[in-house]
Scaffold this motif. Structure first.
Motif, PDB file in Angstrom:
ATOM      1  N   GLN A  73       0.658  -1.188   0.009  1.00 51.98           N
ATOM      2  CA  GLN A  73       0.005  -0.006  -0.060  1.00 51.98           C
ATOM      3  C   GLN A  73       0.901   1.425  -0.028  1.00 51.98           C
ATOM      4  OE1 GLN A  73      -2.983  -0.114   3.086  1.00 51.98           O
ATOM      5  NE2 GLN A  73      -4.156   1.571   2.178  1.00 51.98           N
ATOM      6  N   GLY A  74       0.499   2.200  -0.981  1.00 53.35           N
ATOM      7  CA  GLY A  74       1.302   3.403  -0.918  1.00 53.35           C
ATOM      8  C   GLY A  74       2.284   3.306  -1.695  1.00 53.35           C
ATOM      9  N   LYS A  75       2.799   2.024  -2.272  1.00 51.95           N
ATOM     10  CA  LYS A  75       4.136   1.823  -2.951  1.00 51.95           C
ATOM     11  C   LYS A  75       3.686   1.357  -4.622  1.00 51.95           C
ATOM     12  CE  LYS A  75       6.000  -0.900  -0.072  1.00 51.95           C
ATOM     13  NZ  LYS A  75       6.751  -1.766   0.483  1.00 51.95           N
ATOM     14  N   PHE A  76       2.766   0.537  -4.611  1.00 52.33           N
ATOM     15  CA  PHE A  76       2.227  -0.060  -6.096  1.00 52.33           C
ATOM     16  C   PHE A  76       1.124  -0.847  -5.760  1.00 52.33           C
ATOM     17  CE2 PHE A  76       5.350  -3.356  -4.548  1.00 52.33           C
ATOM     18  CZ  PHE A  76       4.647  -4.618  -4.767  1.00 52.33           C
ATOM     19  N   GLU A  77       0.317  -1.084  -6.885  1.00 56.18           N
ATOM     20  CA  GLU A  77      -0.960  -1.935  -6.729  1.00 56.18           C
ATOM     21  C   GLU A  77      -0.762  -3.309  -7.084  1.00 56.18           C
ATOM     22  OE1 GLU A  77      -5.422  -2.113  -8.772  1.00 56.18           O
ATOM     23  OE2 GLU A  77      -3.936  -0.661  -9.406  1.00 56.18           O
ATOM     24  N   VAL A  78      -1.082  -4.342  -6.285  1.00 58.52           N
ATOM     25  CA  VAL A  78      -0.810  -5.581  -6.556  1.00 58.52           C
ATOM     26  C   VAL A  78      -1.855  -6.275  -7.154  1.00 58.52           C
ATOM     27  CG1 VAL A  78      -0.785  -7.715  -5.022  1.00 58.52           C
ATOM     28  CG2 VAL A  78       0.316  -5.889  -4.253  1.00 58.52           C
ATOM     29  N   GLY A  79      -1.590  -7.289  -8.224  1.00 60.03           N
ATOM     30  CA  GLY A  79      -2.415  -7.839  -9.039  1.00 60.03           C
ATOM     31  C   GLY A  79      -2.256  -9.226  -8.611  1.00 60.03           C
ATOM     32  N   THR A  80      -3.194 -10.073  -9.083  1.00 52.83           N
ATOM     33  CA  THR A  80      -3.263 -11.543  -8.713  1.00 52.83           C
ATOM     34  C   THR A  80      -3.849 -12.220  -9.854  1.00 52.83           C
ATOM     35  OG1 THR A  80      -5.476 -11.444  -7.420  1.00 52.83           O
ATOM     36  CG2 THR A  80      -3.493 -11.528  -6.089  1.00 52.83           C
ATOM     37  N   GLY A  81      -3.262 -13.688  -9.877  1.00 49.66           N
ATOM     38  CA  GLY A  81      -3.670 -14.337 -11.208  1.00 49.66           C
ATOM     39  C   GLY A  81      -3.669 -15.830 -10.871  1.00 49.66           C
ATOM     40  N   PHE A  82      -4.337 -16.778 -11.525  1.00 49.29           N
ATOM     41  CA  PHE A  82      -4.466 -17.934 -11.472  1.00 49.29           C
ATOM     42  C   PHE A  82      -2.747 -18.648 -11.520  1.00 49.29           C
ATOM     43  CE2 PHE A  82      -8.719 -19.535 -12.597  1.00 49.29           C
ATOM     44  CZ  PHE A  82      -9.431 -18.546 -11.616  1.00 49.29           C
ATOM     45  N   LEU A  83      -2.618 -19.623 -10.814  1.00 49.13           N
ATOM     46  CA  LEU A  83      -1.270 -20.339 -10.976  1.00 49.13           C
ATOM     47  C   LEU A  83      -1.319 -20.697 -12.453  1.00 49.13           C
ATOM     48  CD1 LEU A  83       1.006 -21.695  -9.374  1.00 49.13           C
ATOM     49  CD2 LEU A  83      -0.513 -23.992  -9.519  1.00 49.13           C
ATOM     50  N   PRO A  84      -0.130 -20.347 -13.028  1.00 44.52           N
ATOM     51  CA  PRO A  84       0.196 -20.473 -14.469  1.00 44.52           C
ATOM     52  C   PRO A  84       0.394 -22.146 -14.862  1.00 44.52           C
ATOM     53  CG  PRO A  84       2.130 -19.635 -13.498  1.00 44.52           C
ATOM     54  CD  PRO A  84       1.057 -19.726 -12.202  1.00 44.52           C
ATOM     55  N   LYS A  85       0.115 -22.499 -15.952  1.00 46.41           N
ATOM     56  CA  LYS A  85       0.234 -23.657 -16.516  1.00 46.41           C
ATOM     57  C   LYS A  85       0.684 -23.838 -17.964  1.00 46.41           C
ATOM     58  CE  LYS A  85      -4.868 -24.631 -17.377  1.00 46.41           C
ATOM     59  NZ  LYS A  85      -6.000 -25.478 -17.069  1.00 46.41           N
ATOM     60  N   PRO A  86       1.361 -25.006 -18.621  1.00 50.21           N
ATOM     61  CA  PRO A  86       1.634 -24.948 -19.801  1.00 50.21           C
ATOM     62  C   PRO A  86       0.590 -24.563 -20.685  1.00 50.21           C
ATOM     63  CG  PRO A  86       2.652 -26.793 -18.831  1.00 50.21           C
ATOM     64  CD  PRO A  86       1.689 -26.151 -17.685  1.00 50.21           C
ATOM     65  N   ALA A  87       0.610 -24.186 -21.974  1.00 48.89           N
ATOM     66  CA  ALA A  87      -0.351 -23.988 -23.060  1.00 48.89           C
ATOM     67  C   ALA A  87      -0.684 -25.420 -23.317  1.00 48.89           C
ATOM     68  CB  ALA A  87       0.185 -23.080 -24.113  1.00 48.89           C
TER      69      ALA A  87
END
Length: 460
Positions: free
Chosen positions: A304-318
């Motif tokens: 907070q106050g430094k940058f905005e955090v994004g979240t995403g699903f755990l990645p997997k191979p295409a």
């Protein structure tokens, strides 16, 4: 035989030094909220006029321990039949070792919190009363609980323990750095290939694209997300596992991808501690990391106050098969060498903990998932979700996980040791000592040998 026989059960599995606790044992608590309302009166009466004491051993320290104490106080105030005494016993490994030592003297608890990778061991001890016995007797409605969480702790059609603190891993990323690198801050990378591409673009101006801690839990999750099983025999669920499959295509593909990013310097290898990658992420030194959902509140607050955090699903191979994530955390077991009244009291407490109001309090103050669906209807949870919209990623990931043997999670009696051997293999590959295939082949061979020793000991 109900009591654990030290000659029949492989105590060395627990006695060995286990360096890592469950996936989210060190999560940061969320913001303070109003205490949860007291639960309803227990219908189960003890056999005497005095309340029955129920000892609960747990591994929740710090702010998590404070939340535990609040839940216990609320239960004790809600009825007069039982008094729960919660006792912190150190981390999960330490607590299990103490339980092992207490069995012959009957000085142990009526209920114990055990991490998810201890499931096979707990069942094999024959020292527990499956909670399914109480569910059946009470006609308790388990449909109110999250199916994907129940699935992990269900074996041979029985629920052996009651889920308590639950999490899964998500991808955390720095939206500000994404934007500066020309990446869409609202579109986290979803595949191995997209992560590798993003990491290269993010690696500039003294910032690395990311870092993943060398944590066996992450490898286990990457397997499940590809629909791959970590051990044979249906992930050890159709019959006891006899062979590790950590060196299968899913493992080699994952470690090769990971190593390539380290080799091209778009990802840092910061070792085994998730705390180190978390600190680097919050300092703006790395743009992406993996961590437990149990750490979400702390990470968002820390940024907070430094940058905005994004979240995403755990990645997997295409093109990977359907899969999803495995729940991490711990559940509560009832020990069968305590009196019937104590066991019944433990069950009443478990039901109280699963109540929507208690789960809402637990979630908001710890960051763990509510195990009860109706908890999401509680205003405190709705308010918390508005404050931390990133948590919706975790909920969606849990709900979109396909229920198959891979996502149920592997079960084996030597899981703590297997996790450490996997971490050693990852370390060897990332440091260039062995190829990903050779490193995982070595780990699989050692894990398989340990499984064989364990299975022989248990079968005696």
């Amino acid at each position: 035989m109900k009591l654990m026989n030290k000659n029949a059960i492989p105590y060395l599995v627990l006695a060995s030094t286990m360096l890592f606790t469950a996936a989210c044992g060190n999560s940061t608590s969320g913001s303070e909220t109003k205490p949860a309302a007291a639960g309803s009166e227990s219908k189960a009466a003890p056999t005497s006029g005095q309340p029955v004491k129920v000892i609960w051993w747990h591994s929740m320290s710090g702010e998590l321990g404070k939340a535990v104490d609040k839940l216990v106080a609320d239960f004790n105030a809600s009825q007069k039949n039982y008094v729960v005494e919660a006792i912190y016993q150190g981390n999960y490994d330490e607590s299990l070792n103490k339980m092992k030592a207490s069995m012959d003297s009957k000085s142990g608890p009526a209920m114990i919190q055990t991490y998810e990778i201890g499931s096979r061991f707990m069942i094999d001890t024959k020292a527990i009363t499956p909670v399914q016995k109480f569910i059946d007797a009470d006609k308790y409605d388990v449909s109110q609980l999250e199916e994907n969480i129940l699935s992990y702790y269900t074996h041979d059609g029985k629920l052996y323990s009651m889920p308590f603190n639950t999490s899964n891993p998500v991808l955390y990323y720095n939206k500000n750095l994404f934007k500066a690198a020309g990446l869409d801050p609202e579109k986290p990378p979803a595949t191995f290939e997209e992560v590798a591409d993003a990491a290269k673009k993010l690696s500039k101006d003294g910032v690395s694209g990311g870092s993943f801690a060398i944590y066996g839990w992450f490898m286990e999750q990457f397997f499940a997300n590809q629909g791959a099983e970590l051990v044979n025999n249906g992930n050890g669920r159709t019959s006891p596992a006899t062979e590790s499959q950590v060196n299968s295509d899913a493992g080699v593909k994952t470690l090769t991808w990971w190593k390539q990013m380290v080799d091209d310097k778009s990802m840092l290898n910061m070792g085994r501690k998730t705390d180190d990658t978390k600190k680097a992420f919050l300092a703006g030194q790395i743009a992406m990391t993996l961590d437990s959902t149990g750490s979400l509140f702390g990470i968002v607050n820390g940024a907070q106050g430094k940058f905005e955090v994004g979240t995403g699903f755990l990645p997997k191979p295409a093109g990977a098969k359907d899969g999803g994530v495995i729940v991490g955390g711990a559940s509560n077991y009832i020990l069968n060498n305590r009196s019937e009244a104590e066991q019944k009291g433990a069950w009443e407490f478990m039901k109280f903990l699963a109540d929507a109001k208690q789960q809402a309090y637990w979630h908001v103050n710890t960051g763990y998932f509510p195990i009860t669906k109706k908890a999401y209807d509680e205003q405190s949870v709705k308010d918390n979700m508005a404050k931390y919209p990133q948590f919706k990623t975790a909920v969606d990931q849990l709900h979109q996980t396909k229920a198959i043997k891979a996502t149920q999670g592997a079960v084996m009696g030597v899981f703590p040791e297997a996790r450490q051997l996997t971490e050693t293999a990852i370390e060897e590959a990332l440091n260039g000592k062995k190829s990903p295939k050779d490193a995982l082949d070595g780990a699989a061979k050692e894990i398989t040998a340990k499984i064989a020793t364990y299975n022989k000991t248990v079968s005696k």
